[in-house]
Motif scaffolding. Structure first.
Motif, mmCIF file in Angstrom:
data_model
loop_
_atom_site.group_PDB
_atom_site.id
_atom_site.type_symbol
_atom_site.label_atom_id
_atom_site.label_comp_id
_atom_site.label_asym_id
_atom_site.label_seq_id
_atom_site.Cartn_x
_atom_site.Cartn_y
_atom_site.Cartn_z
ATOM 1 N N MET A 1 0.840 -1.171 0.000
ATOM 2 C CA MET A 1 0.000 0.000 0.000
ATOM 3 C C MET A 1 0.887 1.236 0.000
ATOM 4 S SD MET A 1 -2.886 1.405 2.698
ATOM 5 C CE MET A 1 -3.054 -0.165 3.419
ATOM 6 N N GLU A 2 0.550 2.163 -0.854
ATOM 7 C CA GLU A 2 1.327 3.387 -0.973
ATOM 8 C C GLU A 2 0.804 4.441 -0.006
ATOM 9 O OE1 GLU A 2 2.247 6.705 -4.386
ATOM 10 O OE2 GLU A 2 1.814 4.656 -4.984
ATOM 11 N N THR A 3 1.715 5.096 0.700
ATOM 12 C CA THR A 3 1.336 6.148 1.627
ATOM 13 C C THR A 3 1.193 7.458 0.879
ATOM 14 O OG1 THR A 3 2.574 5.050 3.372
ATOM 15 C CG2 THR A 3 2.001 7.344 3.733
ATOM 16 N N MET A 4 0.087 8.131 1.120
ATOM 17 C CA MET A 4 -0.155 9.431 0.488
ATOM 18 C C MET A 4 0.046 10.513 1.545
ATOM 19 S SD MET A 4 -1.530 8.682 -2.718
ATOM 20 C CE MET A 4 -2.244 10.213 -3.163
ATOM 21 N N ASN A 5 0.814 11.521 1.205
ATOM 22 C CA ASN A 5 0.988 12.654 2.097
ATOM 23 C C ASN A 5 -0.022 13.731 1.727
ATOM 24 O OD1 ASN A 5 3.157 11.530 3.490
ATOM 25 N ND2 ASN A 5 4.592 12.199 1.930
ATOM 26 N N TRP A 6 -0.821 14.130 2.680
ATOM 27 C CA TRP A 6 -1.830 15.147 2.451
ATOM 28 C C TRP A 6 -1.185 16.529 2.601
ATOM 29 C CZ3 TRP A 6 -7.253 14.877 1.682
ATOM 30 C CH2 TRP A 6 -7.748 13.579 1.518
ATOM 31 N N LEU A 7 -1.234 17.301 1.547
ATOM 32 C CA LEU A 7 -0.753 18.686 1.613
ATOM 33 C C LEU A 7 -1.755 19.519 2.400
ATOM 34 C CD1 LEU A 7 0.442 19.187 -2.072
ATOM 35 C CD2 LEU A 7 1.838 18.729 -0.052
ATOM 36 N N PRO A 8 -1.294 20.612 3.008
ATOM 37 C CA PRO A 8 -2.210 21.454 3.769
ATOM 38 C C PRO A 8 -3.406 21.935 2.936
ATOM 39 C CG PRO A 8 0.055 22.076 4.224
ATOM 40 C CD PRO A 8 0.096 21.063 3.122
ATOM 41 N N LEU A 22 -20.763 17.175 1.989
ATOM 42 C CA LEU A 22 -20.483 16.190 0.953
ATOM 43 C C LEU A 22 -20.090 14.858 1.577
ATOM 44 C CD1 LEU A 22 -20.292 18.877 -0.725
ATOM 45 C CD2 LEU A 22 -18.582 17.695 -2.083
ATOM 46 N N SER A 23 -20.361 13.782 0.868
ATOM 47 C CA SER A 23 -19.933 12.458 1.328
ATOM 48 C C SER A 23 -18.424 12.340 1.106
ATOM 49 C CB SER A 23 -20.655 11.357 0.546
ATOM 50 O OG SER A 23 -20.192 11.318 -0.784
ATOM 51 N N TYR A 24 -17.819 11.341 1.744
ATOM 52 C CA TYR A 24 -16.373 11.174 1.581
ATOM 53 C C TYR A 24 -16.012 10.762 0.158
ATOM 54 C CZ TYR A 24 -15.807 12.003 6.502
ATOM 55 O OH TYR A 24 -15.800 12.597 7.732
ATOM 56 N N SER A 25 -16.893 10.070 -0.498
ATOM 57 C CA SER A 25 -16.665 9.724 -1.899
ATOM 58 C C SER A 25 -16.678 10.987 -2.764
ATOM 59 C CB SER A 25 -17.740 8.744 -2.362
ATOM 60 O OG SER A 25 -17.516 8.352 -3.679
ATOM 61 N N GLU A 26 -17.656 11.864 -2.518
ATOM 62 C CA GLU A 26 -17.737 13.128 -3.252
ATOM 63 C C GLU A 26 -16.538 14.026 -2.938
ATOM 64 O OE1 GLU A 26 -22.604 13.576 -3.451
ATOM 65 O OE2 GLU A 26 -21.538 14.145 -1.615
ATOM 66 N N ILE A 27 -16.106 14.010 -1.689
ATOM 67 C CA ILE A 27 -14.945 14.814 -1.287
ATOM 68 C C ILE A 27 -13.697 14.338 -2.028
ATOM 69 C CG2 ILE A 27 -13.365 15.301 0.639
ATOM 70 C CD1 ILE A 27 -15.881 15.297 2.463
ATOM 71 N N ALA A 28 -13.480 13.021 -2.045
ATOM 72 C CA ALA A 28 -12.299 12.480 -2.732
ATOM 73 C C ALA A 28 -12.344 12.833 -4.216
ATOM 74 C CB ALA A 28 -12.231 10.969 -2.540
ATOM 75 N N ASP A 29 -13.509 12.691 -4.850
ATOM 76 C CA ASP A 29 -13.644 13.019 -6.274
ATOM 77 C C ASP A 29 -13.352 14.493 -6.537
ATOM 78 O OD1 ASP A 29 -14.320 10.398 -6.795
ATOM 79 O OD2 ASP A 29 -16.483 10.792 -6.917
ATOM 80 N N ALA A 33 -10.168 15.986 -8.651
ATOM 81 C CA ALA A 33 -10.373 16.809 -9.842
ATOM 82 C C ALA A 33 -9.686 18.167 -9.704
ATOM 83 C CB ALA A 33 -11.869 17.009 -10.079
ATOM 84 N N THR A 34 -9.699 18.713 -8.487
ATOM 85 C CA THR A 34 -9.113 20.038 -8.260
ATOM 86 C C THR A 34 -7.589 20.014 -8.245
ATOM 87 O OG1 THR A 34 -11.058 20.629 -6.937
ATOM 88 C CG2 THR A 34 -9.107 22.033 -6.694
ATOM 89 N N PHE A 35 -7.024 19.018 -7.561
ATOM 90 C CA PHE A 35 -5.576 18.988 -7.345
ATOM 91 C C PHE A 35 -4.845 17.920 -8.167
ATOM 92 C CE2 PHE A 35 -7.392 20.727 -3.388
ATOM 93 C CZ PHE A 35 -6.717 21.934 -3.330
ATOM 94 N N ASN A 36 -5.566 17.214 -9.025
ATOM 95 C CA ASN A 36 -4.974 16.153 -9.843
ATOM 96 C C ASN A 36 -4.293 15.098 -8.959
ATOM 97 O OD1 ASN A 36 -4.459 14.804 -12.229
ATOM 98 N ND2 ASN A 36 -2.474 15.805 -12.521
ATOM 99 N N THR A 37 -5.045 14.622 -7.959
ATOM 100 C CA THR A 37 -4.549 13.604 -7.037
ATOM 101 C C THR A 37 -5.335 12.312 -7.263
ATOM 102 O OG1 THR A 37 -6.097 14.417 -5.361
ATOM 103 C CG2 THR A 37 -3.841 15.283 -5.275
#
Length: 101
Positions: A1-8, A22-29, A33-37
């Motif tokens: 599993m790859e660790t993702m570092n969350w930027l501020p 928003l739901s967590y699924s909507e938040i992730a989407d 889309a905003t940060f290309n993550t």
């Protein structure tokens, strides 16, 4: 599993989107889309929990009216006495069979 570092900026967006309901699924989407993550729903949920934000509860459903109203409970059915009578008859016939032999 790859660790993702969350930027501020990602964490701030998560907090803002969660406050909007928003739901967590909507938040992730949205963050993806905003940060290309490539955050998943579980990554967003885990990050929110580490930040001390709410868990799975939602302020309101994402599809209003989608949830079915609770079903009324079924009325209690009357008990039927025939089962007991049937057992007596079966026992009585068994004793009669012994008398015949």
């Amino acid at each position: 599993m790859e660790t993702m570092n969350w930027l501020p900026e990602h964490s701030a967006a998560l907090q803002d989107l969660r406050a909007r309901g928003l739901s967590y699924s909507e938040i992730a989407d949205t963050i993806n889309a905003t940060f290309n993550t490539a955050y998943t729903r579980n990554a967003a949920l885990s990050r929110a929990q580490r930040m001390g934000l709410a868990g799975l509860e939602r302020l309101e459903p994402s599809l209003p009216g989608h949830l079915d109203p609770p079903k009324p409970s079924l009325p209690e059915l009357p008990r039927i006495g025939r089962l007991r009578e049937g057992r007596r008859t079966a026992a009585g016939s068994a004793s009669r069979a012994e008398d015949i032999h």
